[in-house]
Scaffold this active site. Structure first.
Site, short mmCIF file in Angstrom:
data_model
loop_
_atom_site.label_atom_id
_atom_site.label_comp_id
_atom_site.label_asym_id
_atom_site.label_seq_id
_atom_site.Cartn_x
_atom_site.Cartn_y
_atom_site.Cartn_z
CE LYS A 23 -3.38 2.87 2.87
NZ LYS A 23 -3.65 2.80 3.96
N GLY B 278 -8.28 10.11 9.53
CA GLY B 278 -8.48 10.04 10.98
C GLY B 278 -8.91 10.77 10.87
N GLY C 36 -10.92 8.27 6.36
CA GLY C 36 -11.68 8.50 6.63
C GLY C 36 -13.09 8.43 6.79
CG ASN D 45 -6.28 1.29 11.75
OD1 ASN D 45 -5.10 1.49 11.38
ND2 ASN D 45 -6.33 1.06 12.97
CB THR D 46 -8.89 6.02 12.49
OG1 THR D 46 -7.77 5.92 11.85
CG2 THR D 46 -9.29 7.36 14.03
#
Length: 263
Positions: free
Chosen positions: A99, A160, A188, A209-210
């Site tokens: 990535k 994030g 996002g 992720n976040t």
């Protein structure tokens, strides 16, 4: 026929990719990954290096899950740094997937489109299967596809932020222009409803992720995202109704007047 998503010829059942950073503990990370059903986990040697003692436990957990590893070049600000990190990742993790992240601005961590294209060309020529993290710019997408990328990873909004899809039109333009490219919305996405919106557009997968790691209950949130992505995909395949300009009765009665939408 099973509805799978292709990553450079590897067919996967899950359309959720999950990150391995920011979790309160390794155990919570493991539980969230399992709950998500994800078959790809992203990680960066800039944060966790399985060759040093500090990262060995983390690496053992990832290996035990039986998932595909997607190394990323998070934190790189130059073509040279990104290419070097990709080569190190290939050697350590024994995969030619990468990535490709290349920060162009520290304020909103926007990918640098010019350096991204340059680094992509270098890595593709070196045998990498590049998954470039890019903005939702159609022209940048064209350059990446013309270089040979089979996967694009445009952002929904800055990483994030959890703001969801700031420019659905731009993402839809990429989807419509390149229907055969595997399109993964990356960064996002803050709520399961954001994921549903993207999947209903025909996006192939979501990387998170976040939104999971920072939830009060990461495992439960991972399950929610898994279900929302499945729902969005089902809705896309079913074919949504066409929006109407005026109200349309669902059960019109004989001889009862109602508005018609004239052609």
């Amino acid at each position: 026929m099973k509805d799978t998503v292709s990553i450079y010829g590897t067919e996967l059942n899950s359309r959720l990719l999950i990150g391995s950073a920011l979790y309160p503990s390794p155990q919570i990370m493991q539980d969230a990954i399992i709950a998500s059903g994800a078959e790809i986990v992203t990680l960066s040697i800039s944060r966790q290096n399985p060759q040093d003692n500090g990262g060995q436990h983390f690496w053992n957990i990832i290996q035990s899950l039986g998932v595909h590893i997607l190394p990323n070049t998070a934190g790189c600000h130059s073509v040279k740094d990104a290419v070097n990190m990709a080569k190190m990742s290939r050697e350590i993790f024994q995969t030619d997937w990468v990535k490709l992240e290349l920060v162009g601005d520290d304020y909103n961590l926007q990918p640098d489109p010019i350096d991204l294209v340059q680094a992509t060309e270098i890595l593709l020529n070196d045998g990498f299967k590049v998954l470039p993290y890019c903005t939702d710019d159609l022209v940048i997408a064209r350059h990446l596809v013309e270089l040979g990328c089979e996967v694009l990873m445009p952002w929904g909004s800055p990483i994030g932020t959890g703001k969801g899809l700031l420019n659905p039109y731009a993402l839809q333009a990429i989807r419509d222009r390149y229907p055969d490219i595997t399109l993964i919305v990356d960064s996002g996405i803050g709520l399961p409803s954001h994921a549903v919106q993207a999947m209903e557009m025909g996006v192939d997968a979501i990387l998170l992720n976040t939104a999971i790691a920072h939830a009060n209950k990461p495992q439960q949130m991972a399950e929610a995202f898994k279900k929302s992505i499945e729902a969005g995909r089902s809705a896309y395949l079913a074919g949504p109704m066409t929006e109407q300009k005026s109200a349309q009765p669902s059960t019109p009665k004989i001889d009862s007047p109602f508005w018609h939408h004239s052609a």
